[in-house]
Motif scaffolding. Structure first.
Motif, PDB file in Angstrom:
ATOM      1  N   LEU A 161      55.779  44.774  14.296  1.00 17.49           N
ATOM      2  CA  LEU A 161      55.071  45.307  15.483  1.00 17.49           C
ATOM      3  C   LEU A 161      54.406  46.825  15.259  1.00 17.49           C
ATOM      4  O   LEU A 161      54.433  47.216  13.949  1.00 17.49           O
ATOM      5  CB  LEU A 161      56.592  45.688  15.698  1.00 17.49           C
ATOM      6  N   GLY A 162      53.438  47.144  16.109  1.00 18.95           N
ATOM      7  CA  GLY A 162      52.967  48.434  16.428  1.00 18.95           C
ATOM      8  C   GLY A 162      53.759  48.966  15.600  1.00 18.95           C
ATOM      9  O   GLY A 162      54.625  49.976  15.794  1.00 18.95           O
ATOM     10  N   PRO A 163      53.150  50.839  15.507  1.00 17.01           N
ATOM     11  CA  PRO A 163      54.523  51.868  14.871  1.00 17.01           C
ATOM     12  C   PRO A 163      55.576  52.374  16.016  1.00 17.01           C
ATOM     13  O   PRO A 163      56.350  52.865  15.927  1.00 17.01           O
ATOM     14  CB  PRO A 163      53.015  53.079  14.382  1.00 17.01           C
ATOM     15  N   TRP A 164      55.177  52.352  17.785  1.00 17.61           N
ATOM     16  CA  TRP A 164      55.684  52.760  18.947  1.00 17.61           C
ATOM     17  C   TRP A 164      56.289  51.724  19.357  1.00 17.61           C
ATOM     18  O   TRP A 164      57.127  52.081  20.472  1.00 17.61           O
ATOM     19  CB  TRP A 164      54.981  53.905  19.064  1.00 17.61           C
ATOM     20  N   GLU A 165      55.845  50.088  19.408  1.00  9.84           N
ATOM     21  CA  GLU A 165      55.966  49.089  19.562  1.00  9.84           C
ATOM     22  C   GLU A 165      57.404  49.246  19.493  1.00  9.84           C
ATOM     23  O   GLU A 165      58.132  48.949  18.478  1.00  9.84           O
ATOM     24  CB  GLU A 165      55.522  48.127  19.331  1.00  9.84           C
ATOM     25  N   GLN A 166      58.107  49.029  20.670  1.00  9.46           N
ATOM     26  CA  GLN A 166      59.625  47.986  20.622  1.00  9.46           C
ATOM     27  C   GLN A 166      59.812  47.407  21.999  1.00  9.46           C
ATOM     28  O   GLN A 166      58.640  47.532  23.044  1.00  9.46           O
ATOM     29  CB  GLN A 166      60.646  49.396  21.408  1.00  9.46           C
ATOM     30  N   ILE A 167      60.887  46.522  21.586  1.00 14.02           N
ATOM     31  CA  ILE A 167      61.260  45.105  22.514  1.00 14.02           C
ATOM     32  C   ILE A 167      62.096  45.764  23.622  1.00 14.02           C
ATOM     33  O   ILE A 167      62.836  45.811  22.964  1.00 14.02           O
ATOM     34  CB  ILE A 167      61.266  44.022  21.611  1.00 14.02           C
ATOM     35  N   PHE A 168      61.779  44.951  24.911  1.00 14.78           N
ATOM     36  CA  PHE A 168      62.735  45.604  26.433  1.00 14.78           C
ATOM     37  C   PHE A 168      62.831  44.387  27.048  1.00 14.78           C
ATOM     38  O   PHE A 168      62.018  43.234  27.493  1.00 14.78           O
ATOM     39  CB  PHE A 168      62.350  46.619  27.147  1.00 14.78           C
ATOM     40  N   TYR A 169      64.539  44.196  27.301  1.00 11.72           N
ATOM     41  CA  TYR A 169      64.558  43.327  28.579  1.00 11.72           C
ATOM     42  C   TYR A 169      64.470  44.468  29.572  1.00 11.72           C
ATOM     43  O   TYR A 169      64.987  45.184  29.963  1.00 11.72           O
ATOM     44  CB  TYR A 169      65.863  43.092  28.196  1.00 11.72           C
ATOM     45  N   ALA A 170      64.126  43.771  30.597  1.00 11.11           N
ATOM     46  CA  ALA A 170      63.895  44.954  31.497  1.00 11.11           C
ATOM     47  C   ALA A 170      64.407  43.742  33.302  1.00 11.11           C
ATOM     48  O   ALA A 170      64.481  42.666  33.131  1.00 11.11           O
ATOM     49  CB  ALA A 170      62.215  45.301  32.752  1.00 11.11           C
ATOM     50  N   GLU A 171      65.968  44.687  33.546  1.00  8.98           N
ATOM     51  CA  GLU A 171      66.958  43.361  34.373  1.00  8.98           C
ATOM     52  C   GLU A 171      66.544  43.771  36.039  1.00  8.98           C
ATOM     53  O   GLU A 171      66.448  45.009  36.455  1.00  8.98           O
ATOM     54  CB  GLU A 171      67.761  43.998  33.977  1.00  8.98           C
ATOM     55  N   PHE A 172      65.837  42.771  37.390  1.00 12.17           N
ATOM     56  CA  PHE A 172      65.474  44.527  37.930  1.00 12.17           C
ATOM     57  C   PHE A 172      66.864  43.162  39.591  1.00 12.17           C
ATOM     58  O   PHE A 172      66.380  43.242  40.504  1.00 12.17           O
ATOM     59  CB  PHE A 172      64.213  43.024  39.024  1.00 12.17           C
ATOM     60  N   ASP A 173      67.551  42.307  38.673  1.00 14.23           N
ATOM     61  CA  ASP A 173      68.863  41.923  39.638  1.00 14.23           C
ATOM     62  C   ASP A 173      69.614  41.216  39.157  1.00 14.23           C
ATOM     63  O   ASP A 173      69.939  40.292  38.533  1.00 14.23           O
ATOM     64  CB  ASP A 173      68.053  40.280  40.507  1.00 14.23           C
ATOM     65  N   GLY A 174      70.488  42.155  37.995  1.00 12.45           N
ATOM     66  CA  GLY A 174      71.344  42.210  37.790  1.00 12.45           C
ATOM     67  C   GLY A 174      73.138  41.854  37.980  1.00 12.45           C
ATOM     68  O   GLY A 174      73.149  41.087  39.742  1.00 12.45           O
ATOM     69  N   ARG A 175      73.509  42.323  37.675  1.00 14.24           N
ATOM     70  CA  ARG A 175      75.417  42.141  38.295  1.00 14.24           C
ATOM     71  C   ARG A 175      75.880  40.822  37.950  1.00 14.24           C
ATOM     72  O   ARG A 175      76.535  40.742  38.982  1.00 14.24           O
ATOM     73  CB  ARG A 175      75.589  42.916  39.023  1.00 14.24           C
ATOM     74  N   ARG A 176      75.191  39.965  36.718  1.00 14.00           N
ATOM     75  CA  ARG A 176      75.399  38.457  36.692  1.00 14.00           C
ATOM     76  C   ARG A 176      74.626  37.982  35.859  1.00 14.00           C
ATOM     77  O   ARG A 176      74.173  38.747  35.359  1.00 14.00           O
ATOM     78  CB  ARG A 176      75.393  37.651  37.913  1.00 14.00           C
ATOM     79  N   PRO A 177      75.773  36.958  34.589  1.00  9.48           N
ATOM     80  CA  PRO A 177      74.847  36.483  33.375  1.00  9.48           C
ATOM     81  C   PRO A 177      74.044  36.079  33.619  1.00  9.48           C
ATOM     82  O   PRO A 177      73.310  35.357  34.138  1.00  9.48           O
ATOM     83  CB  PRO A 177      75.973  35.928  32.981  1.00  9.48           C
ATOM     84  N   LYS A 178      72.745  36.695  32.735  1.00 10.62           N
ATOM     85  CA  LYS A 178      71.217  36.009  32.324  1.00 10.62           C
ATOM     86  C   LYS A 178      70.904  36.074  31.041  1.00 10.62           C
ATOM     87  O   LYS A 178      71.732  36.642  30.297  1.00 10.62           O
ATOM     88  CB  LYS A 178      70.472  37.188  33.646  1.00 10.62           C
ATOM     89  N   ARG A 179      70.011  35.295  30.946  1.00 14.49           N
ATOM     90  CA  ARG A 179      69.458  34.420  29.723  1.00 14.49           C
ATOM     91  C   ARG A 179      68.265  35.281  29.024  1.00 14.49           C
ATOM     92  O   ARG A 179      67.260  34.898  30.045  1.00 14.49           O
ATOM     93  CB  ARG A 179      69.471  32.782  29.539  1.00 14.49           C
ATOM     94  N   VAL A 180      68.396  35.397  27.808  1.00 16.68           N
ATOM     95  CA  VAL A 180      67.299  35.254  27.361  1.00 16.68           C
ATOM     96  C   VAL A 180      66.841  35.001  26.426  1.00 16.68           C
ATOM     97  O   VAL A 180      67.694  34.643  25.387  1.00 16.68           O
ATOM     98  CB  VAL A 180      66.186  36.868  26.546  1.00 16.68           C
ATOM     99  N   LEU A 181      65.986  33.734  25.989  1.00 16.22           N
ATOM    100  CA  LEU A 181      65.152  32.801  25.114  1.00 16.22           C
ATOM    101  C   LEU A 181      64.957  33.844  23.947  1.00 16.22           C
ATOM    102  O   LEU A 181      63.678  34.318  24.057  1.00 16.22           O
ATOM    103  CB  LEU A 181      65.047  31.700  24.844  1.00 16.22           C
TER     104      LEU A 181
END
Ligand code: ZN
Length: 138
Positions: free
Chosen positions: A112-132
């Motif tokens: 990664l670049g010096p300030w790069e971080q990986i994010f999960y963005a939830e826009f319709d949560g409050r239920r189980p959801k997955r990232v692969l």
């Protein structure tokens, strides 16, 4: 060639959330044993995103404000919500913030670049959801 697959599960208490998942992706890279390769991280739902940017609180508030201006959570505004759903804005927000990221793996680490971080963005949560996470390489 090695291949490794892992799912991360999220069930956010709020409808919208930004979560730094960099350490969880780093852990998957360690588990994979891959030293040189590629790491794909993608949301498996069409109302959530995975993206790379700065882990800075003000910027996160800026993202959410900007997205709310572009696609307000107004159930009466969208044709998609005529299906009985109320998440049209979440589909639009996901489309802007993206489905996935691909990060190079070099010497067993995320390149990664010096300030790069990986994010999960939830826009319709409050239920189980997955990232692969899918890792290939040697
Ligand atoms: Zn929908």
């Amino acid at each position: 060639m090695k291949s490794y697959r892992k799912e991360l599960w999220f069930n956010t208490p709020n409808r919208v959330a930004l979560i730094n998942i960099t350490s969880q992706v780093e852990e998957a890279v360690r588990e994979s044993g891959v030293k040189e390769g590629l790491c794909l991280v993608n949301a498996m739902h069409i109302t959530a995103s995975v993206f790379i940017n700065d882990d800075e609180e003000g910027l996160h508030e800026d993202f959410l404000k900007w997205l709310e201006e572009l696609a307000p959570h107004d159930p009466d505004r969208y044709k998609h919500n005529l299906t009985g759903e109320d998440n049209a804005d979440a589909h639009l927000k996901r489309q802007i913030m993206g489905r996935e990221v691909v990060v190079a793996i070099t010497e067993g680490k995320l390149d990664l670049g010096p300030w790069e971080q990986i994010f999960y963005a939830e826009f319709d949560g409050r239920r189980p959801k997955r990232v692969l996470i899918k890792i290939i390489g040697a």
